[in-house]
Scaffold this motif. Structure first.
Motif, mmCIF file in Angstrom:
data_model
loop_
_atom_site.group_PDB
_atom_site.id
_atom_site.type_symbol
_atom_site.label_atom_id
_atom_site.label_comp_id
_atom_site.label_asym_id
_atom_site.label_seq_id
_atom_site.Cartn_x
_atom_site.Cartn_y
_atom_site.Cartn_z
ATOM 1 N N MET A 68 0.823 -1.209 0.000
ATOM 2 C CA MET A 68 0.000 0.000 0.000
ATOM 3 C C MET A 68 0.859 1.261 0.000
ATOM 4 N N GLU A 69 2.010 1.211 0.645
ATOM 5 C CA GLU A 69 2.937 2.350 0.606
ATOM 6 C C GLU A 69 3.465 2.539 -0.812
ATOM 7 N N GLN A 70 3.837 1.458 -1.474
ATOM 8 C CA GLN A 70 4.273 1.556 -2.868
ATOM 9 C C GLN A 70 3.157 2.088 -3.754
ATOM 10 N N HIS A 71 1.932 1.642 -3.506
ATOM 11 C CA HIS A 71 0.785 2.109 -4.284
ATOM 12 C C HIS A 71 0.616 3.621 -4.120
ATOM 13 N N ARG A 72 0.682 4.105 -2.875
ATOM 14 C CA ARG A 72 0.571 5.553 -2.618
ATOM 15 C C ARG A 72 1.674 6.332 -3.331
ATOM 16 N N GLU A 73 2.902 5.836 -3.243
ATOM 17 C CA GLU A 73 4.031 6.504 -3.904
ATOM 18 C C GLU A 73 3.854 6.522 -5.420
ATOM 19 N N ALA A 74 3.361 5.428 -5.988
ATOM 20 C CA ALA A 74 3.121 5.366 -7.431
ATOM 21 C C ALA A 74 2.015 6.342 -7.839
ATOM 22 N N LEU A 75 0.971 6.464 -7.019
ATOM 23 C CA LEU A 75 -0.096 7.435 -7.304
ATOM 24 C C LEU A 75 0.434 8.857 -7.310
ATOM 25 N N ILE A 76 1.244 9.196 -6.329
ATOM 26 C CA ILE A 76 1.825 10.544 -6.252
ATOM 27 C C ILE A 76 2.678 10.808 -7.491
ATOM 28 N N ALA A 77 3.512 9.851 -7.869
ATOM 29 C CA ALA A 77 4.347 10.009 -9.060
ATOM 30 C C ALA A 77 3.483 10.159 -10.307
ATOM 31 N N ALA A 78 2.460 9.328 -10.443
ATOM 32 C CA ALA A 78 1.591 9.382 -11.621
ATOM 33 C C ALA A 78 0.882 10.725 -11.729
ATOM 34 N N ARG A 79 0.492 11.283 -10.597
ATOM 35 C CA ARG A 79 -0.194 12.583 -10.605
ATOM 36 C C ARG A 79 0.754 13.743 -10.886
ATOM 37 N N ASN A 80 1.969 13.680 -10.345
ATOM 38 C CA ASN A 80 2.831 14.854 -10.308
ATOM 39 C C ASN A 80 4.027 14.845 -11.263
ATOM 40 N N GLU A 81 4.458 13.693 -11.713
ATOM 41 C CA GLU A 81 5.650 13.619 -12.558
ATOM 42 C C GLU A 81 5.256 13.576 -14.033
ATOM 43 N N THR A 82 6.215 13.975 -14.858
ATOM 44 C CA THR A 82 6.063 13.881 -16.306
ATOM 45 C C THR A 82 6.778 12.628 -16.780
ATOM 46 N N PRO A 83 6.097 11.761 -17.528
ATOM 47 C CA PRO A 83 6.782 10.565 -18.032
ATOM 48 C C PRO A 83 7.985 10.950 -18.890
ATOM 49 N N LYS A 84 9.064 10.193 -18.731
ATOM 50 C CA LYS A 84 10.303 10.455 -19.472
ATOM 51 C C LYS A 84 10.682 9.212 -20.255
ATOM 52 N N ALA A 85 11.375 9.442 -21.377
ATOM 53 C CA ALA A 85 11.852 8.331 -22.186
ATOM 54 C C ALA A 85 12.894 7.543 -21.412
ATOM 55 N N VAL A 86 12.935 6.243 -21.639
ATOM 56 C CA VAL A 86 13.915 5.371 -21.002
ATOM 57 C C VAL A 86 15.285 5.683 -21.592
ATOM 58 N N ARG A 87 16.251 5.805 -20.725
ATOM 59 C CA ARG A 87 17.618 6.051 -21.205
ATOM 60 C C ARG A 87 18.223 4.760 -21.716
ATOM 61 N N ALA A 88 18.861 4.852 -22.841
ATOM 62 C CA ALA A 88 19.488 3.660 -23.449
ATOM 63 C C ALA A 88 20.846 3.373 -22.855
#
Length: 88
Positions: A68-88
């Motif tokens: 549940m802690e991981q779920h909360r952290e993932a929700l915060i990231a999904a709401r607030n962060e901008t997806p970035k391309a994977v570095r090669a």
């Protein structure tokens, strides 16, 4: 063996992001959290947000509290962060 059980699942719609954060229980002491891209064109598949590769990676937890802690952290990231391309 039983089928995985959804423990928590929340949609996140912010800006151009249409994501779902999902945590499932696979077995006793085995939980996985994943971020899925729900946009019609799947524009964020394979991008990184909050340490997850959208639609490709998960984070494991050994108990419900940690999951549940991981779920909360993932929700915060999904709401607030901008997806970035994977570095090669």
């Amino acid at each position: 063996m039983t089928a995985p059980t959804i423990v928590a699942q929340r949609p996140v719609i912010a800006g151009d992001k249409q994501l779902t954060v999902s945590t499932i229980r696979i077995a006793a002491n085995y939980y996985d959290t994943v971020i899925f891209d729900d946009s019609p064109d799947k524009r964020h598949v394979g991008m990184v947000i909050g340490g997850y590769v959208i639609d490709h990676s998960s984070k494991r937890a050994n108990d419900r509290e940690a999951a549940m802690e991981q779920h909360r952290e993932a929700l915060i990231a999904a709401r607030n962060e901008t997806p970035k391309a994977v570095r090669a």
